[in-house]
Scaffold this motif. Sequence first.
Motif: not given
Length: 501
Positions: A265-269
Amino acid sequence: MLLTRRKFDMRKPGFDNDKYLALQSDHIRERISQFGDKLYLEFGGKLFDDYHASRVLPGFEPDSKLRMLMQLSDQAEIIIVINAADITKNKIRYDLGITYDVDVLRLIREFTDRGLYVGSVVITHFMEAAPIIQFKNKLEKMGIHVYRHYTIDGYPSNVRHIVSDDGFGKNDYVETSRPLVVVTAPGPGSGKMATCLSQLYHENKRGIKAGYAKFETFPIWNLPLKHPVNLAYEAATADLNDVNMIDPFHLEAYGKTTVNYNRDVEIFPVLSAMFEGIYGECPYKSPTDMGVNMAGFCIFDDEACKEASNQEIIRRYYQALEKLVSHDSAQAETYKLELIMKQARISVSDRPVVTAAQELSKEIQAPAAALELPDGNIVLGKTKELLGASAAVLLNAVKELGGIDHETDLISPESIAPIQELKVKYLGGSNPRLHTDEILIALSTCAATDLNAKKALEQLPKLRGCQVHTTVLLSDVDKKIFKKLGIELTSDPVQEDKKIN
């Protein structure tokens, strides 16, 4: 000694592996067809020995991922990723009892022996430290290309910096030659996703339209957040402080609740921003979209998988306690596992062999062991003058499985005495009691002339998948024997004659 316990059948299958192979293979091929020049496929978990998956999803074959990859061997090459910190800390892969750097060498050999092409090794968070340089040199002497990826300030939140020449641009560009690049590692936290993203950045600069997909078995996106299978994944990665969470991007895009974990979730952007730079738009609306996992569709007995996962959580808790005793683990890992057990609404008493062993130990005021047989019966083992509790419980188990009277001496005291003399008098040992390996060797010797011993020896394969608990920590020798026999071991965090609080 024998106890009868009513419990769930731990060997009851709950996962359809054939269905999984068919669904998963088709879904991966479909994802490959979405991209043109090259696809980086991150393989989470273990590629050909995923024992965690086989424990929490009874029926799952440990080499399932490898079988699928073999079907694509002419199109695929493999990149193995290892975190530099795992080299310097000698991080252990506990299911095999070897360090991560040794496991990289093992993976290279295993893949190569199966006709798969290992293109390179990437060392992430690279630093100029002696163990890391030595490992790099060793690989290069073997003819393996080694690439260096560095720590990036602000990762993963500072997208502008990460997606720049001062971010991913500092990393070595990994030369690849095949359309499908499988990125795998000895274990979690190695930097597989960051390696894939770094490659997308470099490929884009070279005019190559590369894609990315993620093949991660856990957490299973279409199971509830606090399902024991997903909680068991949190338990397996407690040292990394991974947390399962509802995918907020998927919920916003589709109005559907799915499960992912915090690092994705953190890396998705970052991934979304990179795809926008490559294609003008991101093909994925959420971290869940990135995945190709079909495991959730192949569970046919949810209760079997829940029970298996709960047992795995308890085993992980005992492993953390043992690491804490040997100063290999921070207290925070143990606390997290305690929290996971509360979320699963289980305790150590839900592992029947724990209670059985501890009750016997209290009764005899000495170390004890308990082993659960395939039928749910529990055999006990006491510490004796000639052998330790772990060796005693093994002998009692094969007697029970072979229908041999428990009063029968499979190994005569006269046969044990010379081994004890060798250990103490000639090899300088201080403990005359026989380890499990020595007992098995003595049993195999007796089997040449004694029918009961021969019958007992033939029962050993039936112990695979059984559960055992000891009230003291075992020697490495005993641990390895249980592992080779396929017996799932837990132990109280107690050194013999010395309790560790």
